[in-house]
Enzyme design. Sequence first.
Site, PDB file in Angstrom:
ATOM      1  N   LYS A  30       0.828  -1.205   0.000  1.00 53.53           N
ATOM      2  CA  LYS A  30       0.000   0.000   0.000  1.00 53.53           C
ATOM      3  C   LYS A  30       0.863   1.256   0.000  1.00 53.53           C
ATOM      4  O   LYS A  30       0.594   2.210  -0.737  1.00 53.53           O
ATOM      5  CB  LYS A  30      -0.932  -0.013   1.213  1.00 53.53           C
ATOM      6  N   SER A  31       1.904   1.280   0.818  1.00 54.31           N
ATOM      7  CA  SER A  31       2.759   2.462   0.897  1.00 54.31           C
ATOM      8  C   SER A  31       3.416   2.762  -0.446  1.00 54.31           C
ATOM      9  O   SER A  31       3.472   3.914  -0.894  1.00 54.31           O
ATOM     10  CB  SER A  31       3.845   2.260   1.958  1.00 54.31           C
ATOM     11  N   ARG A  63       2.772   6.023  -3.344  1.00 53.83           N
ATOM     12  CA  ARG A  63       3.891   6.837  -3.801  1.00 53.83           C
ATOM     13  C   ARG A  63       4.114   6.686  -5.300  1.00 53.83           C
ATOM     14  O   ARG A  63       4.484   7.649  -5.989  1.00 53.83           O
ATOM     15  CB  ARG A  63       5.151   6.471  -3.008  1.00 53.83           C
ATOM     16  N   ARG A 116      -8.641  11.623  12.910  1.00 53.08           N
ATOM     17  CA  ARG A 116      -7.194  11.453  13.038  1.00 53.08           C
ATOM     18  C   ARG A 116      -6.486  12.802  12.971  1.00 53.08           C
ATOM     19  O   ARG A 116      -6.861  13.685  12.203  1.00 53.08           O
ATOM     20  CB  ARG A 116      -6.677  10.512  11.943  1.00 53.08           C
ATOM     21  N   SER A 156       7.639   8.999  12.100  1.00 52.35           N
ATOM     22  CA  SER A 156       6.504   8.945  11.181  1.00 52.35           C
ATOM     23  C   SER A 156       6.989   9.061   9.750  1.00 52.35           C
ATOM     24  O   SER A 156       7.454  10.123   9.327  1.00 52.35           O
ATOM     25  CB  SER A 156       5.505  10.073  11.481  1.00 52.35           C
ATOM     26  N   ASP A 179       2.176  -1.020  11.807  1.00 52.74           N
ATOM     27  CA  ASP A 179       0.854  -1.446  11.334  1.00 52.74           C
ATOM     28  C   ASP A 179       0.578  -2.914  11.625  1.00 52.74           C
ATOM     29  O   ASP A 179      -0.565  -3.363  11.525  1.00 52.74           O
ATOM     30  CB  ASP A 179       0.719  -1.197   9.833  1.00 52.74           C
ATOM     31  N   LYS A 207      -4.158   5.740  14.929  1.00 53.37           N
ATOM     32  CA  LYS A 207      -4.345   5.123  13.620  1.00 53.37           C
ATOM     33  C   LYS A 207      -5.824   5.219  13.233  1.00 53.37           C
ATOM     34  O   LYS A 207      -6.560   6.049  13.757  1.00 53.37           O
ATOM     35  CB  LYS A 207      -3.841   3.673  13.654  1.00 53.37           C
ATOM     36  N   ARG A 265      -7.511  -3.264   9.994  1.00 54.70           N
ATOM     37  CA  ARG A 265      -6.554  -4.171  10.625  1.00 54.70           C
ATOM     38  C   ARG A 265      -7.137  -4.849  11.872  1.00 54.70           C
ATOM     39  O   ARG A 265      -6.748  -5.973  12.201  1.00 54.70           O
ATOM     40  CB  ARG A 265      -5.258  -3.434  10.949  1.00 54.70           C
TER      41      ARG A 265
END
Length: 446
Positions: free
Chosen positions: A27-28, A32, A128, A173, A325, A352, A401
């Site tokens: 996903k990350s 990007r 958040r 982060s 995560d 989260k 999650r």
Amino acid sequence: MVHAAPQPVTVTAAAVLRGKIRVPGDKSISHRALMLSALAVGESRVEGLLEGEDVLATAAAMRAMGARITRGEDGIWRIYGVGVGGLLQPESALEMGNSGTSTRLLMGLVATHPITTTFTGDASLSARPMKRVIDPLSTMGAQFTASPGGRLPLMVRGLCPAVPIGYTLPVASAQVKSAILLAGLNTPGSTRVIEPIPTRDHSERMLAGFGAALSVEESPQGRIISITGEAELKPQSIVVPGDPSSAAFWLVAASIVPGSDVVVENVGMNPTRSGIVIALRLMGADITELNPRTVGGEPVADLHVRHAALKGIEVPRELAPSMIDEYPALFVAAAFASGRTIARGAEELRVKESDRIAAMKAALEDNGVALIEHEDGLSIDGTGGDPIPGGARVATKLDHRIAMSMAIAGLHARAAVMIDDAAPVRTSFPTFFELLESLGGNVAWD
């Protein structure tokens, strides 16, 4: 954003898990890949993109700001970028759904473009905090109008040219780091981020791959990442490796269900993301790396995992940034270990998609697991490999999650584990329950 009706699901104990599966793209990296392709001039191709709701929100946002993005019948995504500095004023608010990564990284992108952008999201995302991104981007010159507490909905007025900064991360982060680096792409001069504790480095790898002038050096203060602005990015062909955060559920599932033997193919093994493998091996998990290789600049391997007797450990705090995560899945593994597992140093879990410490405490405790809650984690007394009692309904708090972790717990429980809403799983892992059944899991939709 209005949520669809909840999708309750019940998971009952599996006799054994066996098979070979492939998890969705990371996903990350998917986020990007879309963003940087949209800032390159020309056609970029992305294979293996995660097609979950979070990543699709990023694709929709980049389209709204001028990029042309298509998905071919071959599954390959083609992105025709507008160039750094070329983002257009979107005609309406950017709807981010549940995606914190999309929101924080895009805030960085638009902060140094001469456009005004409004971000909205669902109830979970709107709770958040965004102040951790707002603060450094404000220093660069962007202006923010946010909801109380620095939350969504919020509006960003970008500044061009912006002011380059040097910024030391107050918390570990990768999202904050990445937002600043993406803002630095269209900022004259050198923008620097200092991270005292290393975080996942997908942004650095991919920025360098697209041709940005980026350097990384070690110092007594930590890693210093510098990017020179007004960059010209070159289009790329990217193959996205499998998401280690998605693989974590199967590593835990096969470890706790007796007799299980599972191969998870094409898993990204970036050392800034592989903390869960290290932690599970410390607990005694039988995980073997097969066919290690490099794909798109990222280390990848097939992971062969077999049932093993897990033991309680004190999880090294320094692993937290590389598995933040995956803590919910780790908590499930701890529930089946011998003795006590102490997993702390993960304060970030409180902010989260849900308060994951509180949500997992309630979910595990209601299903018969003995534990202690800490401000930064949980201490869990395991069953020594026996099934947990189960029998309770899990409140997922709109968190994918939590839903997937407790579904895995239900695979070795005396009574069924009921998930109140599986719909959020679509944000990151649309095929999760399909794969669960293919391996031998028992799933019933209410």
